[in-house]
Design a protein around this motif. Structure first.
Motif, PDB file in Angstrom:
ATOM      1  N   LEU A   1       0.702  -1.147  -0.108  1.00  0.00           N
ATOM      2  CA  LEU A   1      -0.055  -0.154  -0.049  1.00  0.00           C
ATOM      3  C   LEU A   1       0.871   1.281   0.075  1.00  0.00           C
ATOM      4  O   LEU A   1       1.968   1.112   0.442  1.00  0.00           O
ATOM      5  N   VAL A   2       0.594   2.400  -0.646  1.00  0.00           N
ATOM      6  CA  VAL A   2       1.118   3.699  -0.618  1.00  0.00           C
ATOM      7  C   VAL A   2       0.526   4.437   0.183  1.00  0.00           C
ATOM      8  O   VAL A   2      -0.863   4.591   0.353  1.00  0.00           O
TER       9      VAL A   2
ATOM     10  N   ALA B   1      -5.589   2.469   2.857  1.00  0.00           N
ATOM     11  CA  ALA B   1      -5.991   1.156   3.728  1.00  0.00           C
ATOM     12  C   ALA B   1      -6.950   0.457   3.049  1.00  0.00           C
ATOM     13  O   ALA B   1      -7.773   0.856   2.540  1.00  0.00           O
ATOM     14  N   LEU B   2      -6.730  -0.814   3.553  1.00  0.00           N
ATOM     15  CA  LEU B   2      -8.168  -1.836   3.337  1.00  0.00           C
ATOM     16  C   LEU B   2      -8.295  -2.772   4.288  1.00  0.00           C
ATOM     17  O   LEU B   2      -7.539  -2.836   5.430  1.00  0.00           O
ATOM     18  N   ALA B   3      -9.621  -3.180   4.537  1.00  0.00           N
ATOM     19  CA  ALA B   3      -9.899  -4.350   5.293  1.00  0.00           C
ATOM     20  C   ALA B   3     -10.148  -5.548   4.594  1.00  0.00           C
ATOM     21  O   ALA B   3     -10.655  -5.408   3.658  1.00  0.00           O
TER      22      ALA B   3
ATOM     23  N   THR C   1     -11.027 -13.993   1.400  1.00  0.00           N
ATOM     24  CA  THR C   1     -12.048 -14.218   0.718  1.00  0.00           C
ATOM     25  C   THR C   1     -12.564 -12.792   0.024  1.00  0.00           C
ATOM     26  O   THR C   1     -13.360 -12.869  -1.126  1.00  0.00           O
ATOM     27  N   ASP C   2     -12.149 -11.651   0.815  1.00  0.00           N
ATOM     28  CA  ASP C   2     -12.558 -10.478   0.126  1.00  0.00           C
ATOM     29  C   ASP C   2     -11.779  -9.180   0.910  1.00  0.00           C
ATOM     30  O   ASP C   2     -10.932  -9.478   1.983  1.00  0.00           O
ATOM     31  N   HIS C   3     -11.933  -8.140   0.226  1.00  0.00           N
ATOM     32  CA  HIS C   3     -11.211  -7.044   0.672  1.00  0.00           C
ATOM     33  C   HIS C   3     -12.293  -5.740   0.131  1.00  0.00           C
ATOM     34  O   HIS C   3     -12.801  -5.676  -0.759  1.00  0.00           O
ATOM     35  N   THR C   4     -11.826  -4.450   0.988  1.00  0.00           N
ATOM     36  CA  THR C   4     -12.746  -3.522   0.704  1.00  0.00           C
ATOM     37  C   THR C   4     -11.424  -2.172   1.117  1.00  0.00           C
ATOM     38  O   THR C   4     -10.978  -2.345   2.223  1.00  0.00           O
ATOM     39  N   PHE C   5     -11.283  -1.336   0.099  1.00  0.00           N
ATOM     40  CA  PHE C   5     -10.411  -0.355   0.382  1.00  0.00           C
ATOM     41  C   PHE C   5     -11.325   0.625   1.426  1.00  0.00           C
ATOM     42  O   PHE C   5     -12.394   1.135   1.270  1.00  0.00           O
ATOM     43  N   THR C   6     -10.675   1.078   2.589  1.00  0.00           N
ATOM     44  CA  THR C   6     -11.088   2.036   3.335  1.00  0.00           C
ATOM     45  C   THR C   6     -10.737   3.472   3.218  1.00  0.00           C
ATOM     46  O   THR C   6     -11.409   4.469   3.515  1.00  0.00           O
TER      47      THR C   6
ATOM     48  N   ASP D   1      -7.746   4.369  -3.744  1.00  0.00           N
ATOM     49  CA  ASP D   1      -8.561   4.085  -4.864  1.00  0.00           C
ATOM     50  C   ASP D   1      -7.876   2.753  -5.331  1.00  0.00           C
ATOM     51  O   ASP D   1      -6.876   2.528  -5.650  1.00  0.00           O
ATOM     52  N   GLU D   2      -8.727   1.635  -5.232  1.00  0.00           N
ATOM     53  CA  GLU D   2      -8.629   0.133  -5.538  1.00  0.00           C
ATOM     54  C   GLU D   2      -7.974   0.308  -7.297  1.00  0.00           C
ATOM     55  O   GLU D   2      -6.945  -0.435  -7.316  1.00  0.00           O
ATOM     56  N   ARG D   3      -8.584   1.211  -7.778  1.00  0.00           N
ATOM     57  CA  ARG D   3      -8.266   1.112  -9.265  1.00  0.00           C
ATOM     58  C   ARG D   3      -6.489   1.490  -9.376  1.00  0.00           C
ATOM     59  O   ARG D   3      -5.692   1.202 -10.496  1.00  0.00           O
TER      60      ARG D   3
END
Length: 74
Positions: free
Chosen positions: A27-28, A32-34, A54-59, A62-64
């Motif tokens: 990560l830069v 952050a992500l969960a 099984t999954d992640h979400t950026f908190t 930008d995931e892109r």
């Protein structure tokens, strides 16, 4: 960027155990992500059990901007 499910050993006590911990590399800045990690064990005969992201979400961030990969633990 890599999300890695942590390894964990348990002493048999008849209860189901899981270990939802994970680490993140690549990560830069303040991004952050969960993540969600699944895997559980009750009996020693089930060992080793995969501990799988099984999954992640950026908190934040930008995931892109990232290529995300997962690494399983035990």
């Amino acid at each position: 960027m890599t999300v890695t499910a942590e390894d964990q050993a348990f002493t048999y006590d008849g209860d189901e155990h899981s270990w939802p911990k994970y680490g993140v590399s690549g990560l830069v800045g303040e991004d952050a992500l969960a993540a969600t990690v699944s895997g559980s064990i009750t009996y020693p005969s089930e060992s080793p059990v995969a501990n799988v992201v099984t999954d992640h979400t950026f908190t934040t961030g930008d995931e892109r901007n990232y290529s995300v990969s997962y690494v399983s633990g035990e």
